[in-house]
Design a protein around this motif. Structure first.
Motif, PDB file in Angstrom:
ATOM      1  N   ILE A  25     -58.894 -87.952 -40.995  1.00  0.00           N
ATOM      2  CA  ILE A  25     -59.230 -88.842 -39.883  1.00  0.00           C
ATOM      3  C   ILE A  25     -58.384 -90.113 -39.923  1.00  0.00           C
ATOM      4  CG2 ILE A  25     -61.061 -90.346 -38.961  1.00  0.00           C
ATOM      5  CD1 ILE A  25     -63.023 -88.069 -39.865  1.00  0.00           C
ATOM      6  N   THR A  26     -58.273 -90.719 -41.084  1.00  0.00           N
ATOM      7  CA  THR A  26     -57.507 -91.970 -41.161  1.00  0.00           C
ATOM      8  C   THR A  26     -56.014 -91.711 -41.000  1.00  0.00           C
ATOM      9  OG1 THR A  26     -57.607 -91.890 -43.586  1.00  0.00           O
ATOM     10  CG2 THR A  26     -59.217 -93.270 -42.472  1.00  0.00           C
ATOM     11  N   TRP A  27     -55.524 -90.558 -41.474  1.00  0.00           N
ATOM     12  CA  TRP A  27     -54.109 -90.234 -41.289  1.00  0.00           C
ATOM     13  C   TRP A  27     -53.791 -90.055 -39.804  1.00  0.00           C
ATOM     14  CZ3 TRP A  27     -50.220 -90.255 -44.830  1.00  0.00           C
ATOM     15  CH2 TRP A  27     -48.979 -89.791 -44.379  1.00  0.00           C
ATOM     16  N   ALA A  28     -54.682 -89.413 -39.066  1.00  0.00           N
ATOM     17  CA  ALA A  28     -54.456 -89.215 -37.631  1.00  0.00           C
ATOM     18  C   ALA A  28     -54.339 -90.562 -36.917  1.00  0.00           C
ATOM     19  CB  ALA A  28     -55.586 -88.381 -37.030  1.00  0.00           C
ATOM     20  N   LYS A  29     -55.204 -91.499 -37.283  1.00  0.00           N
ATOM     21  CA  LYS A  29     -55.146 -92.832 -36.673  1.00  0.00           C
ATOM     22  C   LYS A  29     -53.866 -93.554 -37.080  1.00  0.00           C
ATOM     23  CE  LYS A  29     -58.026 -96.920 -36.088  1.00  0.00           C
ATOM     24  NZ  LYS A  29     -59.313 -97.523 -36.464  1.00  0.00           N
TER      25      LYS A  29
END
Length: 197
Positions: A25-29
């Motif tokens: 999730i944080t990588w996508a952001k």
């Protein structure tokens, strides 16, 4: 005894999927903010000073981003921060990629997992496996979370230097929301450190 072992495996699996979920999730952001920032720079001289087309792969995005402070004079003051930011992404990209795209098996011994991925090697398929410990996955998740939190303020400083006040405000809002979501979730870093699998 079997129930205790099953409960332990279930707890380890829950913690593992939580860490991988947080990384994903944080990588996508992080990558979304990188994409928007590169598009903004591209519109302010990057298409002539860096390269004519927007980069598509992570490798080409990082190469493009690394050149920004050296090719766009309005962003020269960000060189040290940009280089450190990219180096941090480089240090974590492989474990993130393996965790997101690999087959993960919890090993019976200790708290290690085996991650297996296949890659193309010319005309053949190569199998790559590696054993990763809990500490390495925890550190990766924390680093990606930190990078995500650093990305919006960096993008906002780019927007400010390039005179993009609307984008600057949007990035600042995103940075505030990112920090609030960390506070509201009782700081995922603490959760990661407390969970054992």
């Amino acid at each position: 005894m079997k129930r205790k072992i099953d409960a332990l495996r279930s707890e380890r699996l829950e913690a593992l999927t939580g860490q991988i979920g947080l990384m994903t999730i944080t990588w996508a952001k992080l990558e979304m903010i990188l994409d928007i920032t590169i598009a903004m720079v591209h519109a302010h001289g990057g298409s002539t000073e860096i390269q004519p087309d927007l980069p598509a792969s992570l490798k080409s995005k990082l190469a493009y981003f690394r050149k920004v402070p050296r090719k766009i004079s309005a962003l020269a003051h960000t060189d040290g921060e940009v280089q450190d930011f990219i180096d941090s992404i480089q240090s974590i990209k492989d474990i993130r990629h393996d965790s997101a795209h690999g087959l993960i098996e919890i090993l019976d011994e200790g708290f290690d997992v085996q991650i297996t991925r296949f890659s193309y090697a010319g005309a053949s398929l190569a199998r790559n496996s590696r054993v990763v410990g809990q500490k390495e996955l925890s550190e990766a998740a924390k680093t990606i979370l930190d990078l995500c939190q650093r990305s919006a303020p960096l993008a906002a400083s780019f927007a400010n230097a390039l005179g993009e006040s609307e984008l600057e405000d949007a990035f600042r809002d995103l940075a505030i929301k990112a920090s609030l979501s960390v506070e509201l979730s009782n700081d995922p870093r603490a959760v990661i450190n407390q969970r054992s699998w």
